[in-house]
Design an enzyme around this catalytic site. Sequence first.
Site, mmCIF file in Angstrom:
data_model
loop_
_atom_site.group_PDB
_atom_site.id
_atom_site.type_symbol
_atom_site.label_atom_id
_atom_site.label_comp_id
_atom_site.label_asym_id
_atom_site.label_seq_id
_atom_site.Cartn_x
_atom_site.Cartn_y
_atom_site.Cartn_z
ATOM 1 N N SER A 12 -33.420 36.003 -29.080
ATOM 2 C CA SER A 12 -34.470 36.957 -29.190
ATOM 3 C C SER A 12 -33.901 37.756 -31.264
ATOM 4 O O SER A 12 -33.094 38.037 -31.475
ATOM 5 C CB SER A 12 -34.731 38.554 -28.662
ATOM 6 O OG SER A 12 -33.902 39.222 -29.446
ATOM 7 N N HIS A 37 -38.443 34.476 -29.121
ATOM 8 C CA HIS A 37 -38.521 35.573 -28.320
ATOM 9 C C HIS A 37 -38.557 36.394 -29.445
ATOM 10 O O HIS A 37 -37.776 37.012 -29.749
ATOM 11 C CB HIS A 37 -37.206 35.397 -27.433
ATOM 12 C CG HIS A 37 -38.080 36.526 -25.907
ATOM 13 N ND1 HIS A 37 -38.328 36.745 -25.500
ATOM 14 C CD2 HIS A 37 -37.283 38.296 -26.203
ATOM 15 C CE1 HIS A 37 -38.414 37.717 -24.977
ATOM 16 N NE2 HIS A 37 -37.045 38.868 -25.665
ATOM 17 N N ASP A 39 -39.113 40.715 -29.537
ATOM 18 C CA ASP A 39 -38.950 41.815 -28.671
ATOM 19 C C ASP A 39 -40.241 43.263 -28.740
ATOM 20 O O ASP A 39 -39.646 42.877 -30.632
ATOM 21 C CB ASP A 39 -37.653 42.448 -28.402
ATOM 22 C CG ASP A 39 -36.986 41.453 -27.334
ATOM 23 O OD1 ASP A 39 -37.645 41.749 -26.539
ATOM 24 O OD2 ASP A 39 -36.279 41.262 -28.130
ATOM 25 N N MET A 41 -41.114 47.322 -29.176
ATOM 26 C CA MET A 41 -41.151 47.768 -28.417
ATOM 27 C C MET A 41 -42.309 49.138 -28.877
ATOM 28 O O MET A 41 -42.163 49.204 -30.482
ATOM 29 C CB MET A 41 -39.188 49.007 -29.092
ATOM 30 C CG MET A 41 -38.747 46.972 -28.160
ATOM 31 S SD MET A 41 -36.752 47.753 -28.368
ATOM 32 C CE MET A 41 -36.125 45.967 -28.367
ATOM 33 N N HIS A 70 -42.336 39.771 -26.161
ATOM 34 C CA HIS A 70 -42.157 40.698 -25.162
ATOM 35 C C HIS A 70 -42.776 42.268 -25.123
ATOM 36 O O HIS A 70 -41.612 42.893 -26.176
ATOM 37 C CB HIS A 70 -40.299 40.634 -24.391
ATOM 38 C CG HIS A 70 -40.098 41.169 -24.053
ATOM 39 N ND1 HIS A 70 -38.526 41.555 -23.407
ATOM 40 C CD2 HIS A 70 -40.063 42.015 -22.460
ATOM 41 C CE1 HIS A 70 -37.963 42.190 -22.472
ATOM 42 N NE2 HIS A 70 -39.341 42.540 -22.151
ATOM 43 N N MET A 72 -42.350 45.376 -24.714
ATOM 44 C CA MET A 72 -41.718 46.920 -23.938
ATOM 45 C C MET A 72 -43.037 48.085 -24.815
ATOM 46 O O MET A 72 -42.034 48.948 -25.145
ATOM 47 C CB MET A 72 -40.572 46.913 -24.329
ATOM 48 C CG MET A 72 -39.707 46.011 -23.490
ATOM 49 S SD MET A 72 -37.853 45.480 -24.246
ATOM 50 C CE MET A 72 -38.673 44.370 -25.597
HETATM 51 C C1 DX5 Z 1 -33.654 44.158 -24.787
HETATM 52 C C2 DX5 Z 1 -34.464 42.863 -25.494
HETATM 53 C C3 DX5 Z 1 -33.907 41.902 -25.328
HETATM 54 C C4 DX5 Z 1 -32.685 41.509 -26.919
HETATM 55 C C5 DX5 Z 1 -31.429 40.789 -25.726
HETATM 56 O O1 DX5 Z 1 -34.552 45.298 -24.139
HETATM 57 O O2 DX5 Z 1 -35.328 42.355 -24.608
HETATM 58 O O3 DX5 Z 1 -34.543 40.916 -25.884
HETATM 59 O O4 DX5 Z 1 -32.566 41.305 -27.375
HETATM 60 O O5 DX5 Z 1 -30.411 41.152 -27.131
HETATM 61 P P1 DX5 Z 1 -28.992 40.704 -26.127
HETATM 62 O O6 DX5 Z 1 -28.821 39.598 -26.125
HETATM 63 O O7 DX5 Z 1 -28.333 41.185 -27.561
HETATM 64 O O8 DX5 Z 1 -28.637 41.435 -25.784
HETATM 65 ZN ZN ZN Z 2 -36.823 40.706 -24.846
#
Ligand code: DX5
Ligand code: ZN
Length: 230
Positions: A12, A37, A39, A41, A70, A72
Amino acid sequence: MSFDRTIKIAPSILSADFANFGQEIQAIEAQGADWVHVDVMDGHFVPNLTFGPAMCKAIRPHIKTVMDVHLMIAPVDPYIEAFAEAGADVITAHIEAGPHIHRTLQAIRANGAKAGVALNPGTPASAVEYLLDMVDLICVMTVNPGFGGQKFIHSQVEKVKELSRMIGSRPIHIEIDGGIDPTTAPLMADAGADVLVAGSAVFKGGSVSAPEVYGQNIRAIREAASGVYA
Ligand code: DX5
Ligand code: ZN
């Protein structure tokens, strides 16, 4: 994108150097990352803000593997086209992000991307029972979404086992996201997960000038996860 159930490590970039995404992506891919990946948000569905479609488009040329986005965010539907146009291979929406996940998944596929559905830790596996013919990936959150570096929630191992039974031979990836490291990865691989997202455990201790650390971190997770088949 072809389908298989081998273990895939998806770093990520939430844990990467935000001033240097292009080189960070090149470094993790050169060091063995299978997917990248991303993220997204919105400060509304989750209490943190990251990046949008323009950033995804800007990093796309650097990604040679799979761009795994991903989302969110809520609402999701007004942004699907923009993320597809930005070049996402997989677009994952949260089942909790709106009242019409079925429609959202249809829209993702209609825009030419693989469709993923993500489940927060409190959402049961049964929530996806009537979605199995329209998803390419189910993401099980093993932390509450919003931040990297949180502690793995063990109750989700049972959820992955249940999903694995529900999926059977269907070509659906099980992705796990949050708190994955060489200790937690084997539990999830054993339960049936094949895409392991890891932020802090991959980027920890490395940098674009010390990319071999990324390689060591990725290998440590992969070997721990693959050990369950040895
Ligand atoms: C959390 C994200 C994850 C995050 C994982 O909301 O969706 O992808 O970056 O990070 P680690 O591996 O540090 O838990
Ligand atoms: Zn994620």
